[in-house]
Design a protein around this motif. Structure first.
Motif, PDB file in Angstrom:
ATOM      1  N   GLY A   1       0.778  -1.226   0.000  1.00 50.64           N
ATOM      2  CA  GLY A   1       0.000   0.000   0.000  1.00 50.64           C
ATOM      3  C   GLY A   1       0.808   1.274   0.000  1.00 50.64           C
ATOM      4  O   GLY A   1       0.251   2.373   0.120  1.00 50.64           O
ATOM      5  N   GLU A   2       2.126   1.165  -0.145  1.00 51.39           N
ATOM      6  CA  GLU A   2       2.964   2.356  -0.168  1.00 51.39           C
ATOM      7  C   GLU A   2       2.921   3.004  -1.556  1.00 51.39           C
ATOM      8  O   GLU A   2       2.733   2.319  -2.559  1.00 51.39           O
ATOM      9  N   PRO A   3       3.086   4.337  -1.623  1.00 54.79           N
ATOM     10  CA  PRO A   3       3.069   5.015  -2.932  1.00 54.79           C
ATOM     11  C   PRO A   3       4.271   4.619  -3.774  1.00 54.79           C
ATOM     12  O   PRO A   3       5.370   4.402  -3.256  1.00 54.79           O
ATOM     13  N   ALA A   4       4.057   4.529  -5.069  1.00 56.67           N
ATOM     14  CA  ALA A   4       5.127   4.137  -5.979  1.00 56.67           C
ATOM     15  C   ALA A   4       5.999   5.332  -6.340  1.00 56.67           C
ATOM     16  O   ALA A   4       5.545   6.478  -6.338  1.00 56.67           O
ATOM     17  N   ASP A   5       7.247   5.047  -6.661  1.00 55.99           N
ATOM     18  CA  ASP A   5       8.170   6.065  -7.165  1.00 55.99           C
ATOM     19  C   ASP A   5       8.066   6.043  -8.692  1.00 55.99           C
ATOM     20  O   ASP A   5       8.681   5.212  -9.349  1.00 55.99           O
ATOM     21  N   PHE A   6       7.309   6.972  -9.245  1.00 57.18           N
ATOM     22  CA  PHE A   6       7.041   6.973 -10.676  1.00 57.18           C
ATOM     23  C   PHE A   6       8.260   7.367 -11.500  1.00 57.18           C
ATOM     24  O   PHE A   6       8.271   7.162 -12.714  1.00 57.18           O
ATOM     25  N   ASP A   7       9.271   7.917 -10.862  1.00 56.26           N
ATOM     26  CA  ASP A   7      10.487   8.256 -11.595  1.00 56.26           C
ATOM     27  C   ASP A   7      11.183   7.011 -12.127  1.00 56.26           C
ATOM     28  O   ASP A   7      12.015   7.104 -13.034  1.00 56.26           O
TER      29      ASP A   7
END
Length: 202
Positions: free
Chosen positions: A119-125
């Motif tokens: 459920g952690e936010p993804a690193d879109f970079d």
């Protein structure tokens, strides 16, 4: 056709009701695939629940090729925000913003798979440079046709989208010459993707 740097890539689909042909020409490669439409419809009919209404217009409802397939794949891959009304030039539209589903992000970002599933936010970079962060659809308010599709890499709406597909002079229910659906490929190395297509629909 899509311009990439100084090269042009092309993508062509033709479906005559029996076979769906897809030809893709990349910078350094090309590919021709075919899908047996009858096998796809039979497989879907077998998978339907007993007593369900048969799909008389199955090719359209399933999205075998073309714009319907594109929208079906987007529905499988993205979670869309609630729709809100807006304008596309002078046309009243409904705007939908799609963000990657966590299950898709886990595939696109395998190194972040555990964090995403937690459920952690993804690193879109970390997304590949050719992969968008989101998709934006603009549907006509009166007919729900997707007049504009944007693939967006940036985090803010002020940034330009990566790719834009826009449809002009759209007309419905017109007679079309059957010859438009005849395809005689010059490239003879054909890959059959029927079973793969059936699995994707499931």
């Amino acid at each position: 056709q899509l311009q990439t740097d100084k090269k042009v890539c092309s993508w062509l689909q033709v479906c005559n009701g029996d076979v769906l042909w897809t030809y893709q020409q990349y910078v350094e490669s090309r590919q021709l695939t075919q899908v047996d439409v009858k096998q796809v419809l039979e497989a879907v009919a077998k998978s339907e629940q007993p007593g369900a209404r048969p799909q008389a217009a199955a090719p359209l409802s399933l999205g075998i090729g073309g714009l319907p397939e594109l929208l079906r794949r987007q529905s499988q891959a993205f979670e869309f925000s609630p729709p809100h009304a807006g304008m596309l030039g002078q046309w009243p539209v409904i705007q939908l913003v799609g963000e990657w589903k966590p299950s898709m992000l886990a595939v696109l970002l395998p190194k972040q798979k555990e964090a995403i599933e937690a459920g952690e936010p993804a690193d879109f970079d970390e997304l590949p440079p050719q992969t968008p962060r989101r998709v934006v659809l603009y549907l006509g308010q009166s007919d729900l046709f997707p007049y504009r599709i944007e693939y967006d890499r940036g985090e803010s709406e002020s940034q330009h989208p990566m790719v834009v597909m826009e449809f002009f002079e759209v007309r419905f229910d017109l007679a079309v010459d059957p010859e438009r659906f005849t395809y005689r490929p010059s490239y003879r190395k054909v890959q059959d993707r029927t079973q793969e297509y059936i699995e994707q629909l499931r």
